[in-house]
Design a protein around this motif. Structure first.
Motif, PDB file in Angstrom:
ATOM      1  N   ARG A   1     -31.103 -14.475  -4.070  1.00 13.85           N
ATOM      2  CA  ARG A   1     -31.111 -15.791  -3.429  1.00 13.85           C
ATOM      3  C   ARG A   1     -31.607 -15.696  -1.995  1.00 13.85           C
ATOM      4  N   SER A   2     -31.188 -14.664  -1.286  1.00 11.69           N
ATOM      5  CA  SER A   2     -31.629 -14.483   0.101  1.00 11.69           C
ATOM      6  C   SER A   2     -33.137 -14.286   0.175  1.00 11.69           C
ATOM      7  N   VAL A   3     -33.678 -13.467  -0.713  1.00  9.67           N
ATOM      8  CA  VAL A   3     -35.125 -13.227  -0.735  1.00  9.67           C
ATOM      9  C   VAL A   3     -35.862 -14.522  -1.071  1.00  9.67           C
ATOM     10  N   LEU A   4     -35.345 -15.282  -2.034  1.00  7.98           N
ATOM     11  CA  LEU A   4     -35.959 -16.564  -2.389  1.00  7.98           C
ATOM     12  C   LEU A   4     -35.923 -17.522  -1.201  1.00  7.98           C
ATOM     13  N   ASP A   5     -34.782 -17.600  -0.511  1.00  9.11           N
ATOM     14  CA  ASP A   5     -34.659 -18.485   0.649  1.00  9.11           C
ATOM     15  C   ASP A   5     -35.610 -18.083   1.765  1.00  9.11           C
ATOM     16  N   GLU A   6     -35.692 -16.783   2.036  1.00  8.24           N
ATOM     17  CA  GLU A   6     -36.607 -16.294   3.077  1.00  8.24           C
ATOM     18  C   GLU A   6     -38.046 -16.630   2.712  1.00  8.24           C
ATOM     19  N   SER A   7     -38.386 -16.453   1.461  1.00 13.56           N
ATOM     20  CA  SER A   7     -39.746 -16.728   1.009  1.00 13.56           C
ATOM     21  C   SER A   7     -40.064 -18.209   1.141  1.00 13.56           C
ATOM     22  N   ARG A   8     -39.117 -19.051   0.745  1.00 10.27           N
ATOM     23  CA  ARG A   8     -39.299 -20.496   0.831  1.00 10.27           C
ATOM     24  C   ARG A   8     -39.437 -20.926   2.291  1.00 10.27           C
ATOM     25  N   LYS A   9     -38.593 -20.366   3.155  1.00 15.27           N
ATOM     26  CA  LYS A   9     -38.645 -20.693   4.581  1.00 15.27           C
ATOM     27  C   LYS A   9     -39.989 -20.261   5.173  1.00 15.27           C
ATOM     28  N   GLY A  10     -40.462 -19.087   4.793  1.00 18.92           N
ATOM     29  CA  GLY A  10     -41.754 -18.590   5.271  1.00 18.92           C
ATOM     30  C   GLY A  10     -42.900 -19.480   4.842  1.00 18.92           C
ATOM     31  N   ARG A  11     -42.849 -19.970   3.602  1.00 22.69           N
ATOM     32  CA  ARG A  11     -43.897 -20.871   3.110  1.00 22.69           C
ATOM     33  C   ARG A  11     -43.865 -22.186   3.851  1.00 22.69           C
TER      34      ARG A  11
ATOM     35  N   VAL B   1     -36.088 -16.525 -11.704  1.00 28.22           N
ATOM     36  CA  VAL B   1     -36.728 -15.207 -11.581  1.00 28.22           C
ATOM     37  C   VAL B   1     -36.513 -14.413 -12.864  1.00 28.22           C
ATOM     38  N   PHE B   2     -35.272 -14.389 -13.335  1.00 30.15           N
ATOM     39  CA  PHE B   2     -34.988 -13.671 -14.585  1.00 30.15           C
ATOM     40  C   PHE B   2     -35.822 -14.232 -15.730  1.00 30.15           C
ATOM     41  N   ALA B   3     -35.901 -15.557 -15.819  1.00 35.50           N
ATOM     42  CA  ALA B   3     -36.660 -16.183 -16.901  1.00 35.50           C
ATOM     43  C   ALA B   3     -38.139 -15.816 -16.820  1.00 35.50           C
ATOM     44  N   ARG B   4     -38.701 -15.855 -15.601  1.00 39.05           N
ATOM     45  CA  ARG B   4     -40.119 -15.496 -15.441  1.00 39.05           C
ATOM     46  C   ARG B   4     -40.375 -14.048 -15.842  1.00 39.05           C
ATOM     47  N   ARG B   5     -39.378 -13.204 -15.606  1.00 38.94           N
ATOM     48  CA  ARG B   5     -39.523 -11.778 -15.925  1.00 38.94           C
ATOM     49  C   ARG B   5     -39.130 -11.462 -17.361  1.00 38.94           C
ATOM     50  N   GLY B   6     -38.612 -12.455 -18.074  1.00 39.52           N
ATOM     51  CA  GLY B   6     -38.245 -12.252 -19.470  1.00 39.52           C
ATOM     52  C   GLY B   6     -37.006 -11.401 -19.668  1.00 39.52           C
ATOM     53  N   VAL B   7     -36.103 -11.456 -18.691  1.00 42.52           N
ATOM     54  CA  VAL B   7     -34.870 -10.670 -18.781  1.00 42.52           C
ATOM     55  C   VAL B   7     -33.676 -11.583 -18.510  1.00 42.52           C
ATOM     56  N   ARG B   8     -32.493 -11.058 -18.759  1.00 39.60           N
ATOM     57  CA  ARG B   8     -31.255 -11.775 -18.487  1.00 39.60           C
ATOM     58  C   ARG B   8     -30.431 -10.948 -17.515  1.00 39.60           C
ATOM     59  N   PRO B   9     -29.620 -11.602 -16.686  1.00 35.46           N
ATOM     60  CA  PRO B   9     -28.775 -10.836 -15.770  1.00 35.46           C
ATOM     61  C   PRO B   9     -27.820  -9.937 -16.540  1.00 35.46           C
ATOM     62  N   VAL B  10     -27.574  -8.756 -15.984  1.00 33.44           N
ATOM     63  CA  VAL B  10     -26.651  -7.815 -16.624  1.00 33.44           C
ATOM     64  C   VAL B  10     -25.340  -7.793 -15.836  1.00 33.44           C
ATOM     65  N   CYS B  11     -25.358  -7.225 -14.649  1.00 31.34           N
ATOM     66  CA  CYS B  11     -24.102  -7.117 -13.883  1.00 31.34           C
ATOM     67  C   CYS B  11     -23.931  -8.254 -12.884  1.00 31.34           C
ATOM     68  N   GLY B  12     -25.023  -8.889 -12.463  1.00 34.42           N
ATOM     69  CA  GLY B  12     -24.959 -10.017 -11.549  1.00 34.42           C
ATOM     70  C   GLY B  12     -24.837  -9.660 -10.079  1.00 34.42           C
ATOM     71  N   LYS B  13     -24.759  -8.378  -9.750  1.00 30.45           N
ATOM     72  CA  LYS B  13     -24.603  -7.988  -8.347  1.00 30.45           C
ATOM     73  C   LYS B  13     -25.831  -8.310  -7.505  1.00 30.45           C
ATOM     74  N   CYS B  14     -26.959  -8.539  -8.138  1.00 29.88           N
ATOM     75  CA  CYS B  14     -28.208  -8.784  -7.415  1.00 29.88           C
ATOM     76  C   CYS B  14     -28.398 -10.240  -7.018  1.00 29.88           C
ATOM     77  N   VAL B  15     -27.633 -11.143  -7.596  1.00 27.40           N
ATOM     78  CA  VAL B  15     -27.896 -12.570  -7.436  1.00 27.40           C
ATOM     79  C   VAL B  15     -27.867 -13.003  -5.966  1.00 27.40           C
ATOM     80  N   GLY B  16     -26.909 -12.546  -5.192  1.00 24.92           N
ATOM     81  CA  GLY B  16     -26.835 -12.917  -3.781  1.00 24.92           C
ATOM     82  C   GLY B  16     -28.053 -12.453  -3.003  1.00 24.92           C
ATOM     83  N   CYS B  17     -28.447 -11.224  -3.216  1.00 24.06           N
ATOM     84  CA  CYS B  17     -29.629 -10.680  -2.536  1.00 24.06           C
ATOM     85  C   CYS B  17     -30.887 -11.415  -2.988  1.00 24.06           C
TER      86      CYS B  17
END
Length: 72
Positions: A46-56, A28-44
């Motif tokens: 991953r959850s959104v990615l998993d939910e999206s994958r499960k929905g598909r 996601v970071f690579a597609r958006r052209g950014v790098r992680p800063v604090c990393g607090k978002c990674v868990g959330c």
């Protein structure tokens, strides 16, 4: 909802990236052209990615079942 405050990335954007093939927070970071800063978002993120994958996957199985019913 904001998933990554550092880059103002929303759950909608993460889902868009998942639909485009992103399977990890790093992708996601690579597609958006950014790098992680604090990393607090990674868990959330991953959850959104998993939910999206499960929905598909559920949607795919539903379409397969509908196709089988139509063929019968």
């Amino acid at each position: 909802m904001y998933v990554c405050v550092c880059h103002a990335l929303t759950d909608r954007q993460v889902r868009e990236d998942a639909h485009a093939g992103a399977r990890s927070a790093g992708a996601v970071f690579a597609r958006r052209g950014v790098r992680p800063v604090c990393g607090k978002c990674v868990g959330c993120m991953r959850s959104v990615l998993d939910e999206s994958r499960k929905g598909r996957m559920e949607q795919h199985h539903h379409h397969e079942a509908m196709g089988r019913q139509a063929a019968e």
